[in-house]
Design a protein around this motif. Sequence first.
Motif, PDB file in Angstrom:
ATOM      1  N   GLY A   1      10.061   7.381   3.700  1.00  8.92           N
ATOM      2  CA  GLY A   1       8.929   7.264   2.779  1.00  8.92           C
ATOM      3  C   GLY A   1       9.044   5.975   1.991  1.00  8.92           C
ATOM      4  N   MET A   2       7.944   5.606   1.317  1.00 11.27           N
ATOM      5  CA  MET A   2       8.001   4.391   0.488  1.00 11.27           C
ATOM      6  C   MET A   2       7.377   4.626  -0.877  1.00 11.27           C
TER       7      MET A   2
ATOM      8  N   LEU B   1       2.828   1.326   6.303  1.00 11.34           N
ATOM      9  CA  LEU B   1       1.968   2.467   6.645  1.00 11.34           C
ATOM     10  C   LEU B   1       1.745   2.531   8.155  1.00 11.34           C
ATOM     11  N   ALA B   2       1.489   1.365   8.733  1.00 10.67           N
ATOM     12  CA  ALA B   2       1.214   1.305  10.179  1.00 10.67           C
ATOM     13  C   ALA B   2       2.430   1.732  10.996  1.00 10.67           C
ATOM     14  N   LYS B   3       3.616   1.566  10.415  1.00 12.38           N
ATOM     15  CA  LYS B   3       4.839   1.998  11.104  1.00 12.38           C
ATOM     16  C   LYS B   3       5.134   3.470  10.852  1.00 12.38           C
TER      17      LYS B   3
ATOM     18  N   GLY C   1       2.227  -8.192  -1.356  1.00 13.47           N
ATOM     19  CA  GLY C   1       2.570  -6.794  -1.619  1.00 13.47           C
ATOM     20  C   GLY C   1       1.726  -5.817  -0.803  1.00 13.47           C
ATOM     21  N   PRO C   2       0.380  -5.906  -0.916  1.00 14.73           N
ATOM     22  CA  PRO C   2      -0.466  -4.975  -0.156  1.00 14.73           C
ATOM     23  C   PRO C   2      -0.299  -5.099   1.361  1.00 14.73           C
ATOM     24  N   THR C   3       0.003  -6.319   1.830  1.00 13.01           N
ATOM     25  CA  THR C   3       0.203  -6.513   3.277  1.00 13.01           C
ATOM     26  C   THR C   3       1.443  -5.770   3.747  1.00 13.01           C
TER      27      THR C   3
END
Lengths: 134, 359
Positions: B46-47, B211-213, B203-205
């Motif tokens: 998780g992040m 998320l994509a991972k 940051g958002p990138t």
Amino acid sequence: MDLTALRYAASHEWAKLDADLVTVGITKFAVEQLTEPTFLDLPKVGKDVKVGQEVGVIESVKSTSGINSPVAGVVVAVNTSLVDDPATKRRGNLALVNDDPYGAGWMFQVQLAPGATLDHLLTHEQYEKQIAGH
Amino acid sequence: MSNLRTALYDSHRARNARMVPFAGWDMPVQYAGIIDEHKAVRSAVGMFDVSHMARFSFAGTGAEALLEKVFTNAVGTMKDFQVRYGLVCNEDGGTLDDVLVYRWPYGYAMVANGSNRTKILDWLTKHAGPDVQIQDQTLATTMLAVQGPKAAEIATGLFEHDVTNLKYFFAQPTRYRGKDCVVGRCGYTGEDGFEIMLGNALGPTLWDDLLAKGVAPCGLGSRDTLRLEAAMPLYGHELTEQIDPLQAGLGWAVKLNKPFIGRDALASANEAAAHRPKRVGLELDGTRAAREGCTLLADESTPVGVVTSGSYAPWLQKSIAMGMVGPGHAATGTKLLVDIRGTAVPATVVPLPFYQRAK
């Protein structure tokens, strides 16, 4: 469940009247605010309850909320499937409150005190208005 | 005054996070649910957006001496790229904050609690000579914690350097999408993981890449339950200006053999350790949570302590708490009562941590 046939307390309990028996639970809105319940304490059968009296507690990971009786009378039944049974060490199935707050997640039943009514409670429309904007 | 927003604020809103005010910031407390987020970190990855944490950098010839003076742990023995946990104390030994110090070949950095950013910056500035330059980089940077047994798998190929070889409590300055960043192998969950600091622009990138991972977005709610299971202290609860690091069980991070602010008071306190309250772990009967401030009792009428943190523990599936307990009541196995809103719930003193990952 026809939600317009229920009455509501501002503290997010619902009440359903059948003859002089009132079934009580907490609303879907309350469940969503609380998030996943982790502990529930319900009143004992036979307890005299007043309008607005705290008769139980529901907890989630982050919060503890009192459960109030929306009506006056005597507790005649509680939903034992929701609460822990220390005798058998069975854990209460609190998922029912999450999944079906107006059905299998009901909490307790009150036999109305003589002359008591649900007239002081909010209608569905009034309750919806109260929670709008949250 | 309105709250600060991290560079990831819109990312949180886009994921329907429930936002709450925390330490002067609008922060996500949860997305789907605290229990699922907690389990995602224990079983996968998780992040957390931890950009509210304070990030200071130190340059100049006096940087090491300043840190040695304000930090309870040793600074001079740190290796380049090492990260070390310790406390910042006042003269009385009371805890001003718990922090991480990073040592670089070219200077130092510190990560402090968001709620203590101004207090610690003022403290550092007050004790700094003209030979130290301190920069507060908090508002210009984003900090993300990626935590869980699959964190290393997720970090593979994400940065210019291979960070998966980093030892625990070491950090690597590297690049993400061509821009400078720092990746440290540390965290606050009891799992393996990384803490990444980078400029706000990317940051958002990075959030979207993670998320994509398949990394689960997690809020402060699960961060708190995870650190509680791992028995990590939280400033304001197990550590305050009234609770010193020794009482909190952090003697391993206090080097009484070097001078630092608060050392003398802590050395005296250490002599009296057997007569002082100390931090313990508690396991409660049932699933009801003991909340901060609940009184701990030896029997129905004898208060012996207070709960500092408590919750239903989503991974352990029981009610756990930490508290400060007086001498004679802190031994493992001691039976106590917790006063939860007038109900005395039985509890047992247990060893800490409650949860430890398999290594």
